[in-house]
Design an enzyme around this catalytic site. Sequence first.
Site, PDB file in Angstrom:
ATOM      1  N   LYS A 151       0.695  -1.070   0.125  1.00 34.62           N
ATOM      2  CA  LYS A 151       0.106  -0.091  -0.001  1.00 34.62           C
ATOM      3  C   LYS A 151       0.807   1.347   0.104  1.00 34.62           C
ATOM      4  O   LYS A 151       1.841   1.189   0.608  1.00 34.62           O
ATOM      5  CB  LYS A 151      -0.687   0.056   1.240  1.00 34.62           C
ATOM      6  CG  LYS A 151      -2.247   0.821   1.108  1.00 34.62           C
ATOM      7  CD  LYS A 151      -3.026  -0.119  -0.038  1.00 34.62           C
ATOM      8  CE  LYS A 151      -4.593   0.188   0.363  1.00 34.62           C
ATOM      9  NZ  LYS A 151      -5.378  -0.443  -0.631  1.00 34.62           N
ATOM     10  N   THR A 170      -3.616  -5.643   0.015  1.00 28.67           N
ATOM     11  CA  THR A 170      -3.076  -4.249   0.184  1.00 28.67           C
ATOM     12  C   THR A 170      -4.060  -3.606   1.324  1.00 28.67           C
ATOM     13  O   THR A 170      -3.354  -2.681   2.068  1.00 28.67           O
ATOM     14  CB  THR A 170      -2.947  -3.406  -0.976  1.00 28.67           C
ATOM     15  OG1 THR A 170      -4.109  -3.097  -1.514  1.00 28.67           O
ATOM     16  CG2 THR A 170      -1.968  -4.331  -1.658  1.00 28.67           C
ATOM     17  N   HIS A 188      16.984  28.977 -10.714  1.00 28.42           N
ATOM     18  CA  HIS A 188      17.814  30.269 -11.299  1.00 28.42           C
ATOM     19  C   HIS A 188      16.806  31.559 -11.108  1.00 28.42           C
ATOM     20  O   HIS A 188      15.735  31.489 -11.252  1.00 28.42           O
ATOM     21  CB  HIS A 188      18.143  30.081 -12.847  1.00 28.42           C
ATOM     22  CG  HIS A 188      18.894  28.907 -13.039  1.00 28.42           C
ATOM     23  ND1 HIS A 188      20.138  28.700 -12.664  1.00 28.42           N
ATOM     24  CD2 HIS A 188      18.814  27.848 -13.953  1.00 28.42           C
ATOM     25  CE1 HIS A 188      20.502  27.766 -13.086  1.00 28.42           C
ATOM     26  NE2 HIS A 188      19.557  26.973 -14.017  1.00 28.42           N
TER      27      HIS A 188
HETATM   28  O1  LIG Z   1      26.738  26.136  -9.488  1.00 27.21           O
HETATM   29  C1  LIG Z   1      26.685  25.732 -10.726  1.00 27.21           C
HETATM   30  N1  LIG Z   1      26.772  24.754 -11.148  1.00 27.21           N
HETATM   31  C2  LIG Z   1      26.743  24.527 -12.504  1.00 27.21           C
HETATM   32  O2  LIG Z   1      27.022  23.223 -13.179  1.00 27.21           O
HETATM   33  C3  LIG Z   1      26.159  25.425 -13.355  1.00 27.21           C
HETATM   34  N2  LIG Z   1      26.106  25.503 -14.776  1.00 27.21           N
HETATM   35  C4  LIG Z   1      25.266  26.824 -14.902  1.00 27.21           C
HETATM   36  O3  LIG Z   1      24.953  27.264 -16.042  1.00 27.21           O
HETATM   37  N3  LIG Z   1      25.129  27.350 -13.742  1.00 27.21           N
HETATM   38  C5  LIG Z   1      25.692  26.726 -12.546  1.00 27.21           C
HETATM   39  N4  LIG Z   1      25.698  26.814 -11.451  1.00 27.21           N
END
Ligand SMILES: O=c1[nH]c(=O)c2[nH]c(=O)[nH]c2[nH]1
Length: 332
Positions: free
Chosen positions: A20, A67, A292
């Site tokens: 489960k 289950t 990012h």
């Molecule tokens: O800390 C990072 N590692 C990466 O491998 C990477 N590649 C990227 O484009 N930015 C970053 N930043």
Amino acid sequence: MSAQPSDSSPGVLATARYGKDKVRVFRVVRDPASKVHHIVEYNVTALLEGDIATSFTQADNTVVVATDSIKNITYYLAKTSPHILDPTRFALHLGTHLVSKYAHIHKSFITVEQLRWARIAEDGMPAPGHTHAFWRDGNEKKYVQVEIDGTKGKEALVAKVEGGLRDLLVLKTTGSAFESFVRDEYTTLVEVDDRIFSTSVDLSYTFAPFPVRAPTDEKKVTFEAAAVGKEAESGGAWDGEKVSALARSITLDVFARDESASVQATLYKMAQRLLAESAEVQSVRYVLPNKHYIPVDMKYIGVDNTTPSAADVFVPVDAPSGLISATISRGG
Ligand SMILES: O=c1[nH]c(=O)c2[nH]c(=O)[nH]c2[nH]1
């Protein structure tokens, strides 16, 4: 997996496991003396292996513990286990219960994911805070994964335990750079000595396998806390809750303090610290997305928002993200 009938099937059953998933458990433990209530909320997965091949190959349900029954056992132990507030011990109790109860079940795989609930603490309220009111202080989940191996006999169970956390979202606004990476015809990224670093931490760590005693009473509720870690032949005594708290605080501390050269380098430092400060941990794995935050280019209106020292308006980018992972094992 046991041999299968020689019929015209082109395939053989190589592995089989069932059980489960997502058994949602909330438990309150009321202390009558102090009137303090303790709570846990778990998502439990309980899977079984054993002599179950014929349920797949011959439609033989006589070997199937439904289950639905596995779910019922999970709730039964949530009610009766003295270890319900400790996810590691609860997982060990549930896993040993399943393997010791059914003769033909030789392995169990239990995952207990714990959701956060923190005590509400009003101004001036004495520790630990409110006796029975709580709030969800984050989406991060702590988890423990236990494998109980009874293939050497029900009197010789072996436990393998992995702990971890996921979805711990962190961000820092400086103390992170990314420079000196490969530059070629595909490179558009500029080197930066100062950037935002944000990730959603996914961490797991393993302990050495250790022997564990099955519950001995008929109802299988007398699983002993002493059987956890303390009797480990290798790995010594450890407390899953303590290691979990340490792993979390080390992760946050290294993330905050490190002058990060890259996600890779910070990850490695986090893992080394956990291995250094927790002798019982055998290996550490981090999976870190690089979430990012891109400075908005405002050159078109004559505003500099792209040189690192001037960048203060960013676009948080959901996708794509970097994805950095590594396992660091205890050497020697
Ligand atoms: O800390 C990072 N590692 C990466 O491998 C990477 N590649 C990227 O484009 N930015 C970053 N930043």
